[in-house]
Motif scaffolding. Structure first.
Motif, PDB file in Angstrom:
ATOM      1  N   SER A  14       0.702   0.287  -3.101  1.00 36.36           N
ATOM      2  CA  SER A  14       2.460  -0.078  -3.416  1.00 36.36           C
ATOM      3  C   SER A  14       2.962   1.217  -3.040  1.00 36.36           C
ATOM      4  O   SER A  14       3.883   1.826  -2.791  1.00 36.36           O
ATOM      5  CB  SER A  14       2.757  -0.776  -4.708  1.00 36.36           C
ATOM      6  N   LEU A  15       3.464   2.413  -3.632  1.00 38.51           N
ATOM      7  CA  LEU A  15       3.600   3.450  -3.758  1.00 38.51           C
ATOM      8  C   LEU A  15       3.187   4.121  -1.965  1.00 38.51           C
ATOM      9  O   LEU A  15       4.123   4.191  -1.443  1.00 38.51           O
ATOM     10  CB  LEU A  15       3.214   4.678  -4.088  1.00 38.51           C
ATOM     11  N   GLN A  17       2.525   2.352   0.806  1.00 34.76           N
ATOM     12  CA  GLN A  17       3.498   1.712   1.891  1.00 34.76           C
ATOM     13  C   GLN A  17       4.546   2.113   1.425  1.00 34.76           C
ATOM     14  O   GLN A  17       4.830   1.598   2.750  1.00 34.76           O
ATOM     15  CB  GLN A  17       2.938   0.295   1.206  1.00 34.76           C
ATOM     16  N   THR A  18       5.398   1.419   0.829  1.00 38.16           N
ATOM     17  CA  THR A  18       6.394   2.800   0.178  1.00 38.16           C
ATOM     18  C   THR A  18       7.100   3.290   1.015  1.00 38.16           C
ATOM     19  O   THR A  18       7.818   3.764   2.282  1.00 38.16           O
ATOM     20  CB  THR A  18       7.263   2.944  -1.339  1.00 38.16           C
ATOM     21  N   ALA A  19       6.226   4.832   0.634  1.00 40.90           N
ATOM     22  CA  ALA A  19       6.951   6.197   1.781  1.00 40.90           C
ATOM     23  C   ALA A  19       6.258   5.428   2.611  1.00 40.90           C
ATOM     24  O   ALA A  19       7.305   6.461   3.516  1.00 40.90           O
ATOM     25  CB  ALA A  19       5.901   6.998   0.813  1.00 40.90           C
ATOM     26  N   GLN A  21       6.762   2.925   4.580  1.00 43.28           N
ATOM     27  CA  GLN A  21       7.551   2.723   5.196  1.00 43.28           C
ATOM     28  C   GLN A  21       9.116   3.230   5.675  1.00 43.28           C
ATOM     29  O   GLN A  21       9.452   3.388   6.564  1.00 43.28           O
ATOM     30  CB  GLN A  21       8.003   1.236   4.577  1.00 43.28           C
ATOM     31  N   SER A  22       9.389   3.742   4.736  1.00 37.35           N
ATOM     32  CA  SER A  22      10.614   4.597   4.683  1.00 37.35           C
ATOM     33  C   SER A  22      10.224   6.121   5.749  1.00 37.35           C
ATOM     34  O   SER A  22      11.467   5.650   6.591  1.00 37.35           O
ATOM     35  CB  SER A  22      10.692   5.786   3.416  1.00 37.35           C
ATOM     36  N   ASP A  25      11.402   4.292   9.135  1.00 37.71           N
ATOM     37  CA  ASP A  25      12.512   4.025   8.912  1.00 37.71           C
ATOM     38  C   ASP A  25      13.270   4.683   9.340  1.00 37.71           C
ATOM     39  O   ASP A  25      14.434   4.383  10.088  1.00 37.71           O
ATOM     40  CB  ASP A  25      12.575   3.221   7.873  1.00 37.71           C
ATOM     41  N   SER A  79       5.077   9.505  -5.499  1.00 33.47           N
ATOM     42  CA  SER A  79       3.912   9.285  -4.030  1.00 33.47           C
ATOM     43  C   SER A  79       5.305  10.397  -3.437  1.00 33.47           C
ATOM     44  O   SER A  79       6.923  10.615  -4.411  1.00 33.47           O
ATOM     45  CB  SER A  79       4.234   8.392  -3.079  1.00 33.47           C
TER      46      SER A  79
END
Length: 136
Positions: A14-15, A17-19, A21-22, A25, A79
């Motif tokens: 999850s950590l 994937q969030t990083a 994705q940022s 973007d 992360s």
């Protein structure tokens, strides 16, 4: 199979994937090749940049001291990500000419190299005129 499902749902994923994705973007093709700008004379100027990304993630499970009925170990993690955008130059598109104007480098040397063919053509023209004049 239960062990495999547990690995797929690990908190570190999850950590990450969030990083990621940022970063996705923030950095897209429009960051590297900017929006073109058209001047009054029809010249199109396109900014070009260099993009560098860095990413780190980590974590671990630790065991609590004392008696715990929970079979799942607590997780601690983090992360981080960084993005650097540096302008490299401009792509200048004219009717019959495409040129890359660099932000760094020796602009005088680049200009001289661009002018060499024109200077040679003018010198050839002068020699031809001189040869024609000497024949008369």
């Amino acid at each position: 199979m239960e062990l495999q499902d547990k690995k797929q749902n690990h908190p570190i994923e999850s950590l990450m994937q969030t990083a990621m994705q940022s970063i996705k973007d923030m950095v897209d093709v429009n960051t590297v090749v900017g929006d073109p700008v058209e001047t009054n004379d029809g010249t199109v100027i396109i900014p070009i940049s260099q993009v560098a990304c860095g990413f780190a993630a980590g974590g671990g499970e630790y065991e609590l001291t004392g008696s715990s009925k929970n079979t799942e170990l607590p997780f601690a993690g983090g992360s981080g990500a960084g993005v650097s955008v540096r302008p490299m130059g401009f792509l200048v598109v004219r009717m019959n000419d495409v040129r890359l104007l660099s932000v760094t480098g020796n602009h005088l040397a680049e200009r001289v190299i661009d002018l060499v063919p024109q200077i040679i053509d003018k010198m050839e023209g002068l020699f031809k005129k001189r040869d024609k004049f000497s024949e008369i």
